[in-house]
Design a protein around this motif. Structure first.
Motif, PDB file in Angstrom:
ATOM      1  N   LEU A 292       0.928  -1.283   0.173  1.00 23.14           N
ATOM      2  CA  LEU A 292       0.011  -0.068  -0.088  1.00 23.14           C
ATOM      3  C   LEU A 292       0.930   1.232  -0.062  1.00 23.14           C
ATOM      4  O   LEU A 292       0.551   2.307  -0.763  1.00 23.14           O
ATOM      5  CB  LEU A 292      -0.905  -0.168   1.141  1.00 23.14           C
ATOM      6  N   SER A 293       1.880   1.185   0.762  1.00 22.72           N
ATOM      7  CA  SER A 293       2.960   2.638   0.840  1.00 22.72           C
ATOM      8  C   SER A 293       3.497   2.623  -0.561  1.00 22.72           C
ATOM      9  O   SER A 293       3.622   3.687  -0.899  1.00 22.72           O
ATOM     10  CB  SER A 293       3.730   1.906   1.754  1.00 22.72           C
ATOM     11  N   TYR A 294       3.611   1.442  -1.181  1.00 27.84           N
ATOM     12  CA  TYR A 294       4.346   1.563  -2.670  1.00 27.84           C
ATOM     13  C   TYR A 294       3.315   2.399  -3.525  1.00 27.84           C
ATOM     14  O   TYR A 294       3.536   3.275  -4.342  1.00 27.84           O
ATOM     15  CB  TYR A 294       4.758   0.335  -3.274  1.00 27.84           C
ATOM     16  N   ALA A 295       1.786   1.892  -3.433  1.00 27.17           N
ATOM     17  CA  ALA A 295       0.895   2.368  -4.341  1.00 27.17           C
ATOM     18  C   ALA A 295       0.517   3.705  -4.066  1.00 27.17           C
ATOM     19  O   ALA A 295       0.319   4.696  -4.643  1.00 27.17           O
ATOM     20  CB  ALA A 295      -0.418   1.707  -3.967  1.00 27.17           C
ATOM     21  N   ALA A 296       0.740   4.356  -2.731  1.00 24.87           N
ATOM     22  CA  ALA A 296       0.817   5.768  -2.254  1.00 24.87           C
ATOM     23  C   ALA A 296       1.743   6.605  -3.053  1.00 24.87           C
ATOM     24  O   ALA A 296       1.348   7.735  -3.497  1.00 24.87           O
ATOM     25  CB  ALA A 296       0.835   5.852  -0.882  1.00 24.87           C
ATOM     26  N   TYR A 297       2.539   5.913  -3.718  1.00 28.37           N
ATOM     27  CA  TYR A 297       3.538   6.977  -4.447  1.00 28.37           C
ATOM     28  C   TYR A 297       3.257   6.989  -5.628  1.00 28.37           C
ATOM     29  O   TYR A 297       3.958   7.599  -6.490  1.00 28.37           O
ATOM     30  CB  TYR A 297       4.931   6.285  -4.218  1.00 28.37           C
ATOM     31  N   ASN A 298       2.167   6.310  -6.181  1.00 29.22           N
ATOM     32  CA  ASN A 298       1.614   6.406  -7.581  1.00 29.22           C
ATOM     33  C   ASN A 298       2.708   6.299  -8.549  1.00 29.22           C
ATOM     34  O   ASN A 298       2.918   7.254  -9.543  1.00 29.22           O
ATOM     35  CB  ASN A 298       0.933   7.821  -7.751  1.00 29.22           C
ATOM     36  N   PRO A 299       3.221   5.195  -8.605  1.00 29.12           N
ATOM     37  CA  PRO A 299       4.619   5.033  -9.215  1.00 29.12           C
ATOM     38  C   PRO A 299       4.283   4.708 -10.697  1.00 29.12           C
ATOM     39  O   PRO A 299       5.259   5.046 -11.577  1.00 29.12           O
ATOM     40  CB  PRO A 299       5.327   3.754  -8.910  1.00 29.12           C
TER      41      PRO A 299
END
Length: 464
Positions: free
Chosen positions: A80-87
């Motif tokens: 989820l943290s990775y998704a929050a960065y909108n990569p």
């Protein structure tokens, strides 16, 4: 003639110097060699080396179940943290450009609830720290398995050994990089983000294989406990060689100095202690002063700007002239370009929002009262609109010239949220230089590094 003169001595007789000769002696030496090879070299490869009476399938299974539950939460919140960065939004957001299929789950990160990232990242870091004593105890409980001799017995055993090595190495690497990141210390070459991201997938893949191979043993060990075959699992004073066949029990145990329940209590106390000195960085309130292991999480200073700061102007090389009276904000969109001074921005309609700042290291602030101009209103000033006629995404660029996260892309849903601001003031006062003066972005549920400070340019539209 006594027959003892000429000719070779009979088989099995001793020759000169007492050396045994003949077919019988060679066979004995070969048998001893084979036995030595099967037993393994002296040291940890031999079962007698490990003497703790606490080791056994029950204790290992308890640690394993706790770790499995905790790691499932840590892994999920990490994704989820990775998704929050909108990569997948723009190159400036993507710290792992070669993620390929590993980004299959990415989705548009929401802005509600506004504390979402504070919760997920705080849980990710806090639980990861709390699990450290459990991980160390689990590794201690299975360390004889790392020295199993012979190293490989069959194809299935080879698969289990490889998964075990990847599991142990992956666990140590993931926890080490995570703990170092919390302390803002980076010893490994390369960026923390791709190292931690790819390492997580290697670790979780090895964990899935390991669980598939060992779950039957875990269920059996815990089932024997539930069936009442041991009130408190004993310290195994005289186990039979090989024990339950797991290779964990000592074949020559030392006298016990601690019960297995005592060992569980000791590990639990270690986890509770780490919780007490870590959790306050994200929970806030009275616990914040106890966050001894959080470089950015402890008590804020006085005044309206007296809350935590990650990057300071000095740290990123921003001078007084960069953010002085000559500073200007450039806003670009389909309708052209407009340039504003800070006094001109202050004359526009101002809105307020109570939002925290939450960072990847797990620390966060309490809700701060920000005031400034809605991002959607700035988009409207340059006639920026998506296909549906609403505000599009925006590329935010900072005065900062060097270092990571000098720019960030925000999705359209983030721009359209009425709480998303180009903030000029906080808690009733002008922003301090370290908090982003003359202007900064603040967006609900957004990672702290994407709430760009010292903003000099907003480009609406054109994001992929």
């Amino acid at each position: 003639m006594d027959g003892s003169g000429d000719g070779e001595p009979p088989s099995g007789h001793q020759g000169r110097g007492g050396a045994r000769t003949g077919p019988g002696g060679a066979a004995a030496r070969g048998a001893r060699l084979r036995a030595a090879l099967l037993q393994g070299p002296p040291g940890p490869a031999r079962a007698r080396f490990w003497r703790s009476p606490l080791r056994g399938p029950w204790l290992t299974s308890v640690f394993g179940v706790v770790l499995l539950a905790g790691i499932a939460v840590v892994f999920t919140t990490g994704l989820l943290s990775y998704a929050a960065y909108n990569p997948d939004l723009a190159a400036v957001n993507d710290t792992t450009p070669d993620k390929g299929l590993l980004g299959f789950y990415l989705f548009d990160w929401p802005t509600s609830p506004y504390w979402l990232y504070r919760l997920t990242q705080g849980l990710h870091v806090t639980l990861g720290v709390v699990l450290v004593p459990v991980l160390l105890a689990k590794l201690w409980s299975v360390i004889p398995k790392l020295f199993t001799w012979p190293p490989v017995r069959s194809a299935a055993h080879a698969l289990e050994r490889i998964s075990l090595l990847l599991l142990v190495g992956g666990a140590v690497f993931q926890f080490a990089t995570g703990l170092l990141n919390v302390q803002l210390t980076y010893l490994f070459p390369g960026s923390f983000y791709p190292l931690h991201f790819y390492g997580a997938w290697v670790f979780i893949s090895a964990l899935v294989v390991h669980v598939a191979l060992r779950m039957r043993v875990v269920v059996a060990a815990l089932g024997r406990r539930r069936a009442g075959r041991a009130g408190e699992p004993p310290a195994a004073a005289h186990p039979s060689p090989g024990g339950s066949g797991t290779g964990l029990e000592a074949t020559r145990p030392a006298p016990p100095t601690l019960s297995r329940r005592g060992a569980l209590g000791l590990v639990g106390l270690g986890s509770l202690t780490l919780f007490a000195v870590t959790a306050g960085q994200s929970i806030g309130g009275p616990l914040r002063v106890t966050a001894l292991l959080a470089p950015r999480g402890r008590g804020p200073g006085p005044g309206p700007n007296g809350f935590q700061v990650n990057k300071t102007t000095a740290a990123v090389g921003i001078s007084a002239s960069d953010i002085g009276p000559d500073w200007r904000l450039t806003v670009r969109g389909d309708g052209g370009e407009r340039v504003f001074s800070r006094p001109e921005l202050l004359e526009m309609a101002q809105f307020s929002a109570a939002l925290p700042i939450a960072c990847v290291e797990g620390w966060s602030t309490t809700d701060q009262q920000w005031s400034g101009i809605r991002l959607a209103d700035l988009a409207a000033l340059v006639d920026a609109a998506a296909d549906d006629g609403r505000a599009p995404g925006v590329m935010v660029e900072s005065v900062q010239q060097e270092g990571a996260f000098r720019a960030a892309a925000l999705r359209a849903n983030q721009v359209r949220d009425p709480r998303s601001l180009l903030a000029l003031r906080v808690n009733g006062a002008d922003l301090s230089a370290d908090h982003g003066f003359p202007a900064r972005v603040i967006v609900p549920a957004n990672p702290g590094v994407h709430n760009t400070k010292w903003v000099e340019r907003l480009t609406f539209g054109g994001l992929t």
